[in-house]
Write an enzyme that holds these catalytic residues in place. Structure first.
Site, mmCIF file in Angstrom:
data_model
loop_
_atom_site.group_PDB
_atom_site.id
_atom_site.type_symbol
_atom_site.label_atom_id
_atom_site.label_comp_id
_atom_site.label_asym_id
_atom_site.label_seq_id
_atom_site.Cartn_x
_atom_site.Cartn_y
_atom_site.Cartn_z
ATOM 1 N N ASP A 1 0.409 -1.384 13.710
ATOM 2 C CA ASP A 1 0.328 -2.961 12.139
ATOM 3 C C ASP A 1 0.827 -4.321 12.542
ATOM 4 O O ASP A 1 1.347 -4.622 11.247
ATOM 5 C CB ASP A 1 -0.026 -2.157 10.886
ATOM 6 C CG ASP A 1 -0.911 -2.937 9.746
ATOM 7 O OD1 ASP A 1 -1.244 -3.584 10.256
ATOM 8 O OD2 ASP A 1 -0.464 -2.351 8.908
ATOM 9 N N GLY B 1 0.596 -1.232 -0.257
ATOM 10 C CA GLY B 1 0.280 0.109 0.254
ATOM 11 C C GLY B 1 0.894 0.813 -0.270
ATOM 12 O O GLY B 1 0.262 2.314 -0.037
ATOM 13 N N VAL C 1 8.830 -2.067 -3.239
ATOM 14 C CA VAL C 1 10.057 -2.369 -2.580
ATOM 15 C C VAL C 1 11.104 -3.418 -3.174
ATOM 16 O O VAL C 1 10.804 -4.446 -4.547
ATOM 17 C CB VAL C 1 9.418 -3.915 -1.419
ATOM 18 C CG1 VAL C 1 10.900 -4.353 0.082
ATOM 19 C CG2 VAL C 1 8.716 -3.343 -0.611
#
Ligand SMILES: *[C@@H]1O[C@H](CO)[C@@H](O)[C@H](O)[C@H]1NC(C)=O
Ligand SMILES: *[C@@H]1O[C@H](CO)[C@@H](O)[C@H](O)[C@H]1NC(C)=O
Length: 983
Positions: free
Chosen positions: A805, A674, A678
């Site tokens: 998270d 999101g 990477v």
């Protein structure tokens, strides 16, 4: 430096000697003392002391007040960011000083008993600094009237005895210091002049002595956040002048004493988070109350009807008690009423209609009661309202149209009632709304197209109503939308293609409607989609090949009219039930489905035509693709190299920014999230790095155009996320936390360079890969390591860091499968004195989110503990947080909860891949997981306790014996007593 220092001391003592012989030089002596003070304070922050110069007169110095004879009377240097060690030895040589005010600075070091030489002192403020060590005896300061040491950093025992002589003390403020535990200090009870007593959060235990009633001058009494127990003495009623009484977060019991009623001056009363019981009829006499906070107790009985006549009352918070009966109907109709929270009681009757009479109300929270009747139309005009939450009651009638369009509202929650009527087009005015929760009502009519104008929406829960018509075509405008729950309605028509533009969406449920047409292939491009349930509709056509790229926790297309071959990636037995009830599906590999015909029955010429056409199209598109790629690659190249980059490094670097920039290209891409892409970077020296690339986007999610003017001060969501991550990670060093080497930022994009962890995430290991199974020992070590990483974040840093998270995909594994906590994009430093409403941002991942996120938004470390408990459950059971087998709206927590009735079914929770010999060990960890996921945050253990408990659950080794930190061998405690250790 030491030379200069001793020189100064020599000079000072010479001067002193001089003064004894020649008293006329007092002033130049005081000048030297002040210059000593100035030089002890850090230069960079002392502009304010610029006026302090050798040539000047002390009485003209900033912050200095003199007596008539020119001697120093007061030093007032509070709130100036001063840092350094306070030279009390020299300051207290000022013969006539009676006020020292150094509060709200950054002073450190010990507070020495030189203070006793300031024997004329009436006012001493050293509060809100960074001092250390214990506070000295100050028995000679008998003239003190004001003593502020709150939040000063002092620890250990406090010299309570010193207070006895200070009979003129009117203000005593010692709270927010880590003092040794002590019973209520009786010395304080002799200070009859006290008007302000602040002893919050300073480790006082036991009962409040009845003699507190002798301190009749008290205006403010603050004893919150201690370990007080027993009943509140009725003598408290003698404090006729009391204006504020703060008792929250203690262990007080019993009823509010008869006698409280005499506190007629009381305006602020907070007894929340205790164990009080009985009725609150005494409160009915406190007619001057402005704020009443009694939440989280065991109070019962009626709300005193007198509350409806209180003319100053603006804040009422009574949630989580057992109150019954109605609310006074005139409640909140007099003053500029602000909020009411009476959730989780047994209250009945109608909603008082006039709480927003003055147009100032911000929160109406009445969840989980037995309220009846309709929503008063008055609230449809309450433009100040931010939260409107009345779910879980027996309310009925048509929701007034204006409610849907309240301009500032961020949550509308009317779920689990008997409301009727439509959601109206007014919703276009609700520009701030994040959560729309209306499930389990009788709402009908069509969803207005205007819902796409409520662009702040994050959660839409409309399931289990009678909503008909089509899903608005413009739903794709909702760029923040994370969860769309439309199941069990009467929706028809097709699923809008634009849903594929909801770039933040993670959960889509449209099950059990009458939706038809094809599944839009755009859904395959949603990077964060986590669950997709389209079962029990009339969807037709093929399953789009694009869905193969999704990584879903829950996937259900069963009972539709889908046809054609099952895409390769779903041709796994595990998906059979997700695709059941679609007789038209076929597969060449899975027996469950009928065999795909080798020949689709088209005439040969048509087939040839199609093939030709396809070949041409393929050629054209690959040409286009090639050109596009070349262009974007060039673009990419140019954009990265052209920028001017700002490198911030947090470790010694063995690479250059160019090496990193050169590696940001398609073939190194290893993940999309999101928050950005990477890449894996292999340096020339063989070292592997992971680089997260975040484009700074404008508020519409578009890449910022090059020509746009630089943003002045306004940070976009992603930039904020980036800043948060850098800020957090750069200050963190722990073996179980991912290492951030550096950040490289430009105006347009940002790169974060991390260590690369070869074994991916725990999620991958546990749920995605069949190749490498984790044995119990390894799972246990992962649990302990990850717990230590989180413990460090919560307790080991300067300020606690809440991750927000925590999930198995954010726990990365190195080559030895040692875990590291990653992805702090959402982490937030907890403000040392942060407000109760810590955040508005809705974050986290479905299945891991603690219940309080949805309800009060009071997110703290305990919310991470919940998510960590879910990770432990994954480790023990091998299941994902959300699995179809758990059933509708159930997650792993509720599934496990339903299985812990007896021992056999408890053992059945344990992953069958774990050998029998280790199952008991796994159950020990399961018990910890259950504690971590307790509904009430206060009942969850801290991460520190979790680590201890996990260490005690070590598999089989040294059964019955545990070695403590000091190397002592102790008998191993049973799980039960470890549970009792929890608050
Ligand atoms: C307290 O204040 C009174 C009146 O100002 C004064 O006379 C007395 O000396 C003070 N007591 C102490 C112990 O300083
Ligand atoms: C309240 O105060 C009045 C007089 O000030 C006293 O007579 C009465 O006993 C007090 N009530 C209680 C319940 O303490």
């Amino acid at each position: 430096m030491s030379n200069a220092c001793s020189y100064r001391q020599l000079f000072l003592s010479l001067c002193l000697l001089f003064c004894l012989t020649f008293p006329c030089c007092v002033k130049s002596d005081e000048l030297q003392i002040l210059l000593t003070l100035k030089s002890a304070l850090n230069k960079s922050s002392t502009d304010v002391l610029d006026s302090w110069e050798a040539a000047g007169s002390v009485c003209s110095f900033n912050g200095i007040t003199c007596n008539g004879d020119g001697s120093v009377k007061e030093i007032e240097l509070s709130n100036l960011k001063l840092t350094g060690v306070l030279p009390l030895d020299s300051i207290c040589q000022l013969q006539s000083v009676d006020k020292l005010s150094f509060g709200y600075n950054l002073l450190y070091g010990a507070i020495t008993d030189d203070l006793n030489n300031c024997s004329k002192l009436q006012y001493l403020d050293l509060g809100n600094n960074l001092f250390s060590g214990s506070f000295p005896e100050i028995s000679s300061l008998s003239e003190l009237r004001y003593l502020y040491l709150n939040g000063s950093g002092i620890s250990g025992p406090f010299p309570w005895k010193s207070l006895e002589t200070m009979t003129n003390l009117t203000v005593l403020s010692l709270g927010d210091n880590p003092l040794d535990r002590t019973p209520f200090p009786n010395e304080i009870l002799k200070l009859k002049q006290l008007s302000w007593l602040y002893l919050a959060n300073c480790s006082i235990e036991g009962e409040i002595p009845p003699a507190i009633g002798d301190l009749t001058e008290l205006i403010d009494l603050e004893l919150q956040m201690n370990y007080l127990s027993g009943e509140l003495p009725s003598e408290i009623g003698n404090l006729h002048k009391l204006w504020q009484l703060e008792l929250y977060s203690n262990g007080l019991t019993g009823k509010l004493p008869v006698g409280m009623r005499n506190l007629t001056s009381l305006e602020y009363f907070d007894a929340s988070d205790n164990n009080f019981e009985g009725d609150i009829s005494e409160v009915g006499y406190l007619t001057n109350l402005v704020s009443l906070q009694l939440f989280e107790n065991q109070f019962r009985g009626q709300i005193p009807p007198e509350l409806g006549e209180f003319k100053k009352l603006v804040n009422v918070s009574l949630y989580t008690n057992m109150f019954t009966g109605p609310l006074p109907q005139k409640l909140g109709s007099w003053a500029d009423f602000n909020y009411i929270d009476v959730s989780e009681n047994l209250l009945s009757g109608p909603i008082p209609p006039d709480m927003c009479k003055k147009g100032t109300m911000t929160k109406l929270l009445m969840l989980q009661n037995r309220f009846t009747g309709e929503i008063p139309t008055t609230y449809a005009n309450c433009a100040s309202l931010k939260r409107f939450r009345v779910s879980n009651n027996s309310l009925s009638g048509i929701v007034p149209a204006g409610i849907w369009g309240l301009p500032q509202v961020d949550i509308i929650d009317i779920a689990y009632n008997q409301f009727e009527g439509p959601i109206t087009s007014d919703i276009k005015n609700a520009k701030e709304i994040g959560i729309l929760s209306t499930q389990y009502n009788r709402l009908s009519g069509e969803l207005p197209e205007e819902i796409s104008e409520a662009t702040s929406l994050v959660t839409i829960e409309l399931n289990n109503n009678q909503i008909s018509g089509e899903i608005p075509r413009g739903i794709g405008e909702l760029k923040s939308l994370s969860s769309l729950q439309l199941q069990n309605n009467r929706l028809s028509g097709s699923i809008p293609e634009s849903l594929g533009s909801c770039a933040s969406i993670s959960n889509v449920n449209m099950a059990n409607n009458s939706l038809s047409g094809r599944i839009p292939s755009s859904l395959g491009s949603l990077p964060t989609l986590n669950t997709l349930d389209l079962s029990r509709n009339e969807l037709s056509g093929r399953i789009p090949e694009s869905l193969s790229s999704l990584k879903l926790n829950l996937f259900d297309l069963s009972y539709n009219r889908l046809t054609g071959p099952v895409p390769q990636s779903f041709s796994v037995e595990a998906y059979n039930s997700s695709l059941a009830g679609n007789p038209g599906l076929c597969s060449s590999t899975i027996q469950y489905f009928k065999k795909c015909p080798p020949d689709s029955g088209m005439s040969k010429s048509v087939r040839t035509l199609i093939v030709c056409f396809a070949v041409v199209a393929l050629l054209l598109s690959s040409l286009g693709c090639f050109l596009y790629l070349r262009r974007t690659e060039k673009d990419g190249d140019r954009s990265l190299k052209e920028e001017s980059w700002d490198v911030k490094s947090f470790h010694v670097l063995t690479f250059t920014e160019d090496e990193i920039l050169d590696s940001i290209k398609q073939e190194n891409l290893i993940g999309k999230g999101g928050s950005g892409n990477v890449y894996k970077v292999m340096l020339a020296n063989g070292v592997e790095l992971a680089v997260k690339h975040i484009w700074n986007t404008d508020s519409h999610g578009r890449r910022k155009s090059r020509s746009s003017t630089p943003m002045l001060g306004r940070r976009t969501g992603k930039e904020k996320e980036f800043d948060a991550e850098v800020q957090t990670l750069s200050s963190i060093r722990h073996v179980n936390v991912v290492k951030l080497y550096c950040s490289i930022t430009s105006e347009d994009s940002s790169l974060l360079v991390y260590e690369y962890l070869r074994n991916g995430s725990l999620w991958d290991r546990l749920h995605m890969s069949q190749k490498m199974e984790l044995d119990w020992d390894t799972r246990y070590e992962i649990a302990v390591g990850a717990a230590k990483g989180l413990e460090y974040l919560h307790h080991g840093c300067e300020r606690p860091v809440i991750h927000r998270d925590v999930k198995s995909s954010n726990i990365l594994l190195d080559e030895f499968l040692k875990p590291r906590i990653a992805d702090f994009g959402l982490a937030k430093m907890v403000q040392a004195n942060g407000g109760k409403d810590s955040t508005h941002v809705i974050a986290g991942t479905h299945g891991y989110i603690a219940p309080e996120y949805g309800y009060t938004y009071k997110v703290n470390e305990k919310s991470d503990v919940y998510s960590f408990g879910v990770v432990l459950m994954e480790l023990v059971s091998g299941k994902r947080p959300i699995e179809p087998e758990f059933g509708d709206n159930k997650d792993i927590v509720s599934w496990i909860c339903s299985k812990i009735q007896n021992k056999e079914s408890v053992l059945s929770i344990v992953d069958p891949r774990i050998p029998v010999a280790f199952k008991e060990d796994a159950v020990k960890v399961l018990k910890i997981a259950i504690l971590c996921t307790t509904k009430l945050p206060a009942l969850r253990p801290t991460m520190r306790t979790v680590v201890q408990m996990l260490q005690e659950a070590e598999p089989c080794k040294l059964v019955g014996i545990v070695i403590n930190k000091d190397g002592e061998v102790k008998k191993k405690e049973t799980m039960e007593s470890a549970e009792k250790l929890n608050p």
